[in-house]
Design an enzyme around this catalytic site. Structure first.
Site, mmCIF file in Angstrom:
data_model
loop_
_atom_site.group_PDB
_atom_site.id
_atom_site.type_symbol
_atom_site.label_atom_id
_atom_site.label_comp_id
_atom_site.label_asym_id
_atom_site.label_seq_id
_atom_site.Cartn_x
_atom_site.Cartn_y
_atom_site.Cartn_z
ATOM 1 N N ASP A 187 7.173 2.801 29.788
ATOM 2 C CA ASP A 187 7.306 3.394 28.456
ATOM 3 C C ASP A 187 8.015 4.744 28.493
ATOM 4 O O ASP A 187 8.240 5.311 29.567
ATOM 5 C CB ASP A 187 5.922 3.537 27.788
ATOM 6 C CG ASP A 187 4.860 4.078 28.744
ATOM 7 O OD1 ASP A 187 5.226 4.690 29.767
ATOM 8 O OD2 ASP A 187 3.663 3.902 28.466
ATOM 9 N N ASN B 232 -8.712 4.484 25.600
ATOM 10 C CA ASN B 232 -8.980 3.464 24.576
ATOM 11 C C ASN B 232 -8.621 2.055 25.048
ATOM 12 O O ASN B 232 -8.553 1.135 24.255
ATOM 13 C CB ASN B 232 -8.213 3.798 23.289
ATOM 14 C CG ASN B 232 -6.699 3.842 23.505
ATOM 15 O OD1 ASN B 232 -6.222 3.552 24.598
ATOM 16 N ND2 ASN B 232 -5.958 4.184 22.483
#
Ligand code: GLP
Length: 237
Positions: free
Chosen positions: A56, A125
């Site tokens: 990313d 998360n």
């Protein structure tokens, strides 16, 4: 943790010198990269034929920006080893046409024959790459709006909250899933819940890493703190 992970990567490169590696950024793999550099400097590793694809990149940061993942990779790994610059691939966060950037990135991975070994970290998360908890798994390389938890967690690298990018380009779940091998690293107590959910929880897009339960070749390398909830043998829903 870092030595184990570096050893797995070194083994991959020794077995297949032209390996295609998927690489991750963040705090977690820092010492793994240092260890790889150390092995390289001892003359035991050759990166000349290795190709890399990073997971990313933030949108809106120049390559030279010290917070960009491009800069991170250059500083932590690439400038210390004999990788060929043309074999390095990181999504361009400044691309004019973002959708084109995503589809070309995807096509380029395919052209190389696919990723042999994908290194992953995990977000607090449960995100992998920047695949945030969502209603669906996003398949291919795409533009993401970052989760509030991720933005807060990434704020530690920036001078003010205002500077933290809110969007990124990330490989998708399918892109990651197509890697022949996956090595996921996690350290520290803050990752314990995400690790437990990934390994023992339901396979749901709310915990993107949980999809790895279905992959045929995943190695998870954790330190004691990140693995502490696994020892209790509990089911994490
Ligand atoms: C970041 C990256 C991920 C990374 C994760 C954990 O936001 N996009 O690739 O694995 O979050 O980061 P860290 O290792 O700093 O905890």
């Amino acid at each position: 943790m870092s030595k184990q992970a570096a050893a797995l990567i070194a083994l991959q490169i020794k077995r297949k010198p032209d390996s295609v590696l998927g690489l991750a950024t963040g705090d977690t793999p820092l010492l793994m990269y240092q260890e790889l550099v150390r092995i390289y400097q001892k003359g035991e590793l050759d990166f000349s034929k290795v190709k890399t694809f990073n997971l990313d990149e933030y949108l809106g940061l120049e390559k030279e920006d010290p917070q960009s993942y491009f800069y991170y990779m250059k500083e932590q790994l690439f400038r210390h080893i004999n990788i060929q610059p043309e074999n390095i691939n990181i999504p361009n966060g400044m691309a004019q046409d973002r959708n084109l950037e995503c589809s070309s990135y995807e096509a380029k991975i395919k052209e190389t024959g696919g990723i042999d070994l994908q290194v992953l970290g995990i977000g607090v998360n449960g995100h992998i790459g920047f695949n945030e908890p969502d209603k669906n798994f996003e398949a291919l390389t795409h533009v993401v709006s970052l989760d509030e938890k991720t933005i807060i967690s990434n704020a530690r690298f920036f001078e003010s909250m205002k500077e933290v990018p809110t969007k990124a380009i990330s490989m998708g779940i399918k892109t990651i899933f197509h890697a022949k091998k996956v090595v996921l690293l996690a350290n520290g107590e803050t990752k314990a819940k995400a690790v437990a959910k990934m390994v023992r929880g339901k396979i749901i897009p709310k915990v993107p890493a949980s999809i790895l339960q279905l992959h045929k070749d995943v190695t998870i390398v954790v330190d004691q703190e990140a693995g502490q909830l696994l020892q209790k043998n509990e089911i994490h829903r």
